[in-house]
Scaffold this motif. Structure first.
Motif, short mmCIF file in Angstrom:
data_model
loop_
_atom_site.label_atom_id
_atom_site.label_comp_id
_atom_site.label_asym_id
_atom_site.label_seq_id
_atom_site.Cartn_x
_atom_site.Cartn_y
_atom_site.Cartn_z
N ASP A 1 -0.45 8.91 8.75
CA ASP A 1 0.77 8.97 7.93
C ASP A 1 0.58 9.86 6.70
O ASP A 1 1.52 10.51 6.25
N VAL A 2 -0.62 9.84 6.15
CA VAL A 2 -0.91 10.59 4.91
C VAL A 2 -2.28 11.22 5.02
O VAL A 2 -3.22 10.62 5.55
N VAL A 3 -2.41 12.44 4.50
CA VAL A 3 -3.70 13.13 4.35
C VAL A 3 -3.92 13.34 2.86
O VAL A 3 -3.04 13.87 2.17
N ILE A 4 -5.08 12.93 2.36
CA ILE A 4 -5.39 13.09 0.94
C ILE A 4 -6.72 13.81 0.81
O ILE A 4 -7.74 13.34 1.32
N ALA A 5 -6.72 14.95 0.12
CA ALA A 5 -7.95 15.71 -0.11
C ALA A 5 -8.45 15.44 -1.53
O ALA A 5 -7.68 15.55 -2.49
N LEU A 6 -9.73 15.11 -1.63
CA LEU A 6 -10.34 14.75 -2.92
C LEU A 6 -11.69 15.45 -3.02
O LEU A 6 -12.75 14.82 -3.05
N THR A 7 -11.65 16.77 -3.06
CA THR A 7 -12.87 17.57 -3.06
C THR A 7 -12.82 18.60 -4.19
O THR A 7 -11.80 18.76 -4.84
N THR A 8 -13.93 19.30 -4.36
CA THR A 8 -13.96 20.44 -5.29
C THR A 8 -14.16 21.72 -4.49
O THR A 8 -14.76 22.68 -4.98
N SER A 9 -13.62 21.74 -3.29
CA SER A 9 -13.83 22.88 -2.39
C SER A 9 -13.15 24.15 -2.91
O SER A 9 -12.09 24.09 -3.54
N LYS A 10 -13.76 25.27 -2.62
CA LYS A 10 -13.17 26.56 -2.96
C LYS A 10 -12.49 27.20 -1.76
O LYS A 10 -11.93 28.30 -1.88
N THR A 11 -12.53 26.51 -0.63
CA THR A 11 -11.80 26.95 0.56
C THR A 11 -11.00 25.77 1.09
O THR A 11 -11.42 24.61 0.96
N PRO A 12 -9.82 26.01 1.67
CA PRO A 12 -8.94 24.91 2.09
C PRO A 12 -9.63 23.94 3.04
O PRO A 12 -10.37 24.33 3.95
N VAL A 13 -9.38 22.65 2.80
CA VAL A 13 -9.93 21.59 3.65
C VAL A 13 -8.84 20.83 4.38
O VAL A 13 -9.12 20.12 5.35
N ILE A 14 -7.59 20.94 3.92
CA ILE A 14 -6.47 20.30 4.60
C ILE A 14 -6.05 21.19 5.77
O ILE A 14 -5.81 22.38 5.57
N PRO A 15 -5.97 20.66 6.98
CA PRO A 15 -5.61 21.49 8.13
C PRO A 15 -4.20 22.07 8.00
O PRO A 15 -3.32 21.47 7.37
N VAL A 16 -4.00 23.22 8.60
CA VAL A 16 -2.69 23.87 8.59
C VAL A 16 -1.68 23.06 9.38
O VAL A 16 -0.52 22.92 8.97
N ASP A 17 -2.11 22.53 10.51
CA ASP A 17 -1.18 21.88 11.44
C ASP A 17 -1.03 20.39 11.16
O ASP A 17 -1.18 19.56 12.06
N VAL A 18 -0.72 20.05 9.92
CA VAL A 18 -0.43 18.66 9.58
C VAL A 18 0.92 18.30 10.19
O VAL A 18 1.86 19.09 10.14
N GLY A 19 1.01 17.09 10.78
CA GLY A 19 2.25 16.69 11.44
C GLY A 19 3.45 16.74 10.52
O GLY A 19 3.34 16.54 9.30
N ALA A 20 4.62 16.98 11.08
CA ALA A 20 5.84 17.15 10.30
C ALA A 20 6.18 15.91 9.48
O ALA A 20 6.83 16.00 8.44
N HIS A 21 5.75 14.74 9.95
CA HIS A 21 6.06 13.50 9.24
C HIS A 21 4.88 12.98 8.43
O HIS A 21 4.90 11.84 7.94
N THR A 22 3.85 13.82 8.28
CA THR A 22 2.66 13.45 7.51
C THR A 22 2.72 14.07 6.13
O THR A 22 2.92 15.28 5.99
N LEU A 23 2.58 13.24 5.10
CA LEU A 23 2.53 13.74 3.73
C LEU A 23 1.11 14.18 3.41
O LEU A 23 0.16 13.41 3.60
N ALA A 24 0.95 15.41 2.94
CA ALA A 24 -0.36 15.92 2.54
C ALA A 24 -0.43 15.94 1.01
O ALA A 24 0.48 16.44 0.34
N VAL A 25 -1.52 15.40 0.47
CA VAL A 25 -1.71 15.29 -0.97
C VAL A 25 -3.01 15.98 -1.36
O VAL A 25 -4.06 15.69 -0.78
N GLY A 26 -2.94 16.87 -2.32
CA GLY A 26 -4.13 17.54 -2.83
C GLY A 26 -4.45 17.07 -4.23
O GLY A 26 -3.63 17.19 -5.13
N VAL A 27 -5.65 16.51 -4.42
CA VAL A 27 -6.02 15.90 -5.69
C VAL A 27 -7.21 16.59 -6.34
O VAL A 27 -7.29 16.73 -7.55
N GLY A 28 -8.16 17.01 -5.52
CA GLY A 28 -9.46 17.39 -6.07
C GLY A 28 -9.55 18.76 -6.70
O GLY A 28 -10.33 18.96 -7.63
#
Length: 304
Positions: free
Chosen positions: A194-221
């Motif tokens: 249902d939700v993807v939450i990224a909590l990193t200090t990455s300098k390259t994207p870690v959240i996948p491009v193909d997140v489901g249409a009904h999935t909320l993606a949250v970027g925190v780190g």
């Protein structure tokens, strides 16, 4: 003056009260009822910084002083250390001293909870956590306590690290399912969630491009211009909502590197106040933090 150690600070900040306090503070900040300049960042050495974050409201004011020393593990010390000084706005009388890292962890997780409550199409039952640090642990605890989430996938840079995180998670929350993944595997197979939450200090994207249409993606780190957790393709596909627009312009590396159209980026407060309609499609939510969120936490800790 009340003194709160880490344990007492955490106990004074239940998510059931912290989330609505943040919703109010976000709207007060937008209406300029809270004054909070962008945080002052002072280099200490090549890797370390001192952060100063003040906020002033009619009732109370705060200043958070935090040091970030990434190499502190070799000294057996935490990376982040600091405190939140709370004082009466009318007189300047000191009211409380709160543990800074605990306030930061809990108000950051609470802002994610507020974003989910506002933007997700349904109450989350499953969450993918990307990252295995202190913020990831705080977010898991918050999601269990506030939403009752019982199914987690946890992606770490190593399988061993993710496994250790999941074992600790299950130890804290009986009956919660936790599946460990290597972050690299997300490029090939994304678990349904249902939700993807990224909590990193990455300098390259870690959240996948193909997140489901009904999935909320949250970027925190990602909190510096050279960091990025969201892929540009995903940011171009969806409405972007941020916790603090002014801060995001300077600190949200995901949006800066993707050359986001800032005229189209929506601040969460505008949705909470009804000034902007809720997005018809599931957006993405980016947080960078704000001293006003520390002030909201101080209000809760003092019983306000």
């Amino acid at each position: 003056m009340q003194l709160f150690d880490p344990t007492h600070t955490a106990a004074a900040l239940p998510y059931s009260r912290l989330v609505p306090a943040l919703a109010l503070a976000a709207q007060e900040l937008a209406a300029k009822a809270i004054l909070a300049p962008e945080r002052l960042v002072v280099p200490v050495d090549a890797a370390s910084v001192l952060l100063c974050m003040p906020a002033v409201a009619a009732d109370i004011s705060v200043t958070k002083l935090v040091t970030v020393h990434p190499d502190n593990a070799r000294h057996a010390l935490p990376v982040i250390q600091g405190e939140v000084v709370v004082f009466d706005t009318a007189t300047g009388r000191r009211l409380a001293l709160l543990d800074g890292p605990t306030v930061t962890a809990r108000r950051t997780a609470a802002m994610t909870l507020l974003g989910i409550a506002t933007l997700a199409p349904c109450r989350p039952a499953s969450v993918l956590i990307i990252g295995t640090g202190a913020q990831a642990a705080a977010h898991v605890d918050a999601l269990v306590q506030f939403f009752g989430v019982a199914r987690f996938c946890v992606a770490g840079t190593s399988a061993a690290g993710a496994q250790a995180f999941c074992q600790a998670l299950r130890g804290r929350h009986a009956g919660v399912e936790a599946i460990a993944l290597e972050a690299a595997s997300l490029r090939h197979e994304l678990p349904e969630t249902d939700v993807v939450i990224a909590l990193t200090t990455s300098k390259t994207p870690v959240i996948p491009v193909d997140v489901g249409a009904h999935t909320l993606a949250v970027g925190v780190g990602a909190f510096k211009p050279d960091m990025a957790e969201f892929p540009p393709e995903l940011l171009r596909r969806r409405q972007i909502v941020v916790d603090d627009l002014a801060g995001a312009r300077h600190e949200a590396g995901d949006l800066i590197q993707a050359k986001a159209d800032w005229n189209g980026v929506v601040e969460l407060a505008a949705l909470l106040s009804g000034q902007r309609p809720r997005p018809a499609l599931v957006p993405v939510f980016k947080t960078v933090g704000q001293a006003a969120w520390d002030l909201a936490a101080a209000r809760v800790a003092l019983g306000g």
